[in-house]
Design a protein around this motif. Structure first.
Motif, PDB file in Angstrom:
ATOM      1  N   LEU A  13       5.971  -6.603 -11.167  1.00  0.00           N
ATOM      2  CA  LEU A  13       6.599  -7.035  -9.923  1.00  0.00           C
ATOM      3  C   LEU A  13       5.639  -7.419  -8.796  1.00  0.00           C
ATOM      4  CD1 LEU A  13       9.496  -4.431  -9.772  1.00  0.00           C
ATOM      5  CD2 LEU A  13       9.616  -6.795 -10.485  1.00  0.00           C
ATOM      6  N   TYR A  14       4.809  -6.492  -8.370  1.00  0.00           N
ATOM      7  CA  TYR A  14       4.020  -6.677  -7.166  1.00  0.00           C
ATOM      8  C   TYR A  14       2.584  -6.213  -7.370  1.00  0.00           C
ATOM      9  CZ  TYR A  14       8.560  -6.852  -4.810  1.00  0.00           C
ATOM     10  OH  TYR A  14       9.820  -7.174  -4.432  1.00  0.00           O
ATOM     11  N   ARG A  15       1.735  -6.655  -6.472  1.00  0.00           N
ATOM     12  CA  ARG A  15       0.386  -6.105  -6.414  1.00  0.00           C
ATOM     13  C   ARG A  15       0.456  -4.869  -5.519  1.00  0.00           C
ATOM     14  NH1 ARG A  15      -5.211  -7.388  -4.465  1.00  0.00           N
ATOM     15  NH2 ARG A  15      -6.294  -6.077  -5.917  1.00  0.00           N
ATOM     16  N   VAL A  16       0.034  -3.743  -6.049  1.00  0.00           N
ATOM     17  CA  VAL A  16       0.181  -2.460  -5.361  1.00  0.00           C
ATOM     18  C   VAL A  16      -1.136  -1.703  -5.407  1.00  0.00           C
ATOM     19  CG1 VAL A  16       1.422  -0.256  -5.364  1.00  0.00           C
ATOM     20  CG2 VAL A  16       2.602  -2.324  -6.056  1.00  0.00           C
ATOM     21  N   THR A  17      -1.465  -1.051  -4.293  1.00  0.00           N
ATOM     22  CA  THR A  17      -2.562  -0.091  -4.316  1.00  0.00           C
ATOM     23  C   THR A  17      -1.975   1.279  -4.016  1.00  0.00           C
ATOM     24  OG1 THR A  17      -3.108  -0.405  -1.984  1.00  0.00           O
ATOM     25  CG2 THR A  17      -4.319  -1.744  -3.568  1.00  0.00           C
ATOM     26  N   VAL A  18      -2.421   2.265  -4.769  1.00  0.00           N
ATOM     27  CA  VAL A  18      -1.933   3.629  -4.612  1.00  0.00           C
ATOM     28  C   VAL A  18      -3.098   4.526  -4.235  1.00  0.00           C
ATOM     29  CG1 VAL A  18      -0.825   5.577  -5.758  1.00  0.00           C
ATOM     30  CG2 VAL A  18      -0.157   3.251  -6.361  1.00  0.00           C
ATOM     31  N   SER A  19      -2.890   5.313  -3.177  1.00  0.00           N
ATOM     32  CA  SER A  19      -3.867   6.315  -2.767  1.00  0.00           C
ATOM     33  C   SER A  19      -3.194   7.676  -2.868  1.00  0.00           C
ATOM     34  CB  SER A  19      -4.337   6.068  -1.337  1.00  0.00           C
ATOM     35  OG  SER A  19      -4.934   4.799  -1.220  1.00  0.00           O
TER      36      SER A  19
ATOM     37  N   LYS B 196       0.849  -1.195   0.000  1.00  0.00           N
ATOM     38  CA  LYS B 196       0.000   0.000   0.000  1.00  0.00           C
ATOM     39  C   LYS B 196       0.883   1.243   0.000  1.00  0.00           C
ATOM     40  CE  LYS B 196      -3.505   0.446   2.475  1.00  0.00           C
ATOM     41  NZ  LYS B 196      -4.341   0.667   3.628  1.00  0.00           N
ATOM     42  N   ILE B 197       0.675   2.104  -1.000  1.00  0.00           N
ATOM     43  CA  ILE B 197       1.473   3.317  -1.147  1.00  0.00           C
ATOM     44  C   ILE B 197       0.567   4.534  -1.037  1.00  0.00           C
ATOM     45  CG2 ILE B 197       2.946   4.657  -2.698  1.00  0.00           C
ATOM     46  CD1 ILE B 197       3.870   2.017  -3.927  1.00  0.00           C
ATOM     47  N   GLY B 198       0.997   5.505  -0.244  1.00  0.00           N
ATOM     48  CA  GLY B 198       0.306   6.785  -0.137  1.00  0.00           C
ATOM     49  C   GLY B 198       1.146   7.874  -0.778  1.00  0.00           C
ATOM     50  N   LEU B 199       0.530   8.659  -1.641  1.00  0.00           N
ATOM     51  CA  LEU B 199       1.199   9.784  -2.298  1.00  0.00           C
ATOM     52  C   LEU B 199       0.550  11.077  -1.834  1.00  0.00           C
ATOM     53  CD1 LEU B 199       1.124   8.548  -6.014  1.00  0.00           C
ATOM     54  CD2 LEU B 199       2.985   8.279  -4.381  1.00  0.00           C
TER      55      LEU B 199
ATOM     56  N   GLN C 201       1.073  11.416 -12.707  1.00  0.00           N
ATOM     57  CA  GLN C 201       2.275  10.869 -13.335  1.00  0.00           C
ATOM     58  C   GLN C 201       2.901   9.774 -12.469  1.00  0.00           C
ATOM     59  OE1 GLN C 201       4.469  14.521 -13.819  1.00  0.00           O
ATOM     60  NE2 GLN C 201       3.887  14.717 -15.978  1.00  0.00           N
ATOM     61  N   VAL C 202       2.999  10.010 -11.178  1.00  0.00           N
ATOM     62  CA  VAL C 202       3.593   9.011 -10.286  1.00  0.00           C
ATOM     63  C   VAL C 202       2.701   7.777 -10.200  1.00  0.00           C
ATOM     64  CG1 VAL C 202       4.329   8.530  -7.920  1.00  0.00           C
ATOM     65  CG2 VAL C 202       4.884  10.722  -8.967  1.00  0.00           C
ATOM     66  N   THR C 203       1.403   7.978 -10.116  1.00  0.00           N
ATOM     67  CA  THR C 203       0.471   6.851 -10.086  1.00  0.00           C
ATOM     68  C   THR C 203       0.612   6.008 -11.345  1.00  0.00           C
ATOM     69  OG1 THR C 203      -1.086   8.087  -8.709  1.00  0.00           O
ATOM     70  CG2 THR C 203      -1.968   6.206  -9.910  1.00  0.00           C
ATOM     71  N   ASP C 204       0.731   6.641 -12.499  1.00  0.00           N
ATOM     72  CA  ASP C 204       0.913   5.914 -13.756  1.00  0.00           C
ATOM     73  C   ASP C 204       2.213   5.109 -13.746  1.00  0.00           C
ATOM     74  OD1 ASP C 204      -1.476   6.965 -14.676  1.00  0.00           O
ATOM     75  OD2 ASP C 204      -0.518   8.487 -15.955  1.00  0.00           O
TER      76      ASP C 204
END
Length: 80
Positions: free
Chosen positions: A28-34, A3-6, A16-19
């Motif tokens: 590589l990994y399963r990621v969720t971005v908020s 889990k990544i928070g921006l 851009q970072v989310t893309d």
């Protein structure tokens, strides 16, 4: 799952970072971005459901990234 928070006051930068992370996730990994436009919203979300990694903009109106990091460290010393 990672889990990544921006947090950045620039919506364009957040997109851009989310893309970039979405492309990385495919290999590589399963990621969720908020993504958040202000530090207060990020901090509240992190209290409710902690992130593994947080990327903070240093210069933002109201609560800047340095102060947000200090506040987060008061209740979470493990987040990267």
């Amino acid at each position: 799952m990672l889990k990544i928070g921006l947090c950045d006051d620039s919506i364009l930068f957040l997109q851009q970072v989310t893309d970039m992370i979405d492309k990385w996730e495919q290999t590589l990994y399963r990621v969720t971005v908020s993504a958040f436009c202000d530090a207060d919203s990020l901090i509240q979300a992190h209290k409710e459901s902690p992130f593994d990694i947080i990327f903070l903009d240093v210069t933002m109106p109201l609560l800047n990234g340095i102060d947000a990091a200090k506040e987060i460290r008061q209740f979470d010393t493990m987040v990267k």
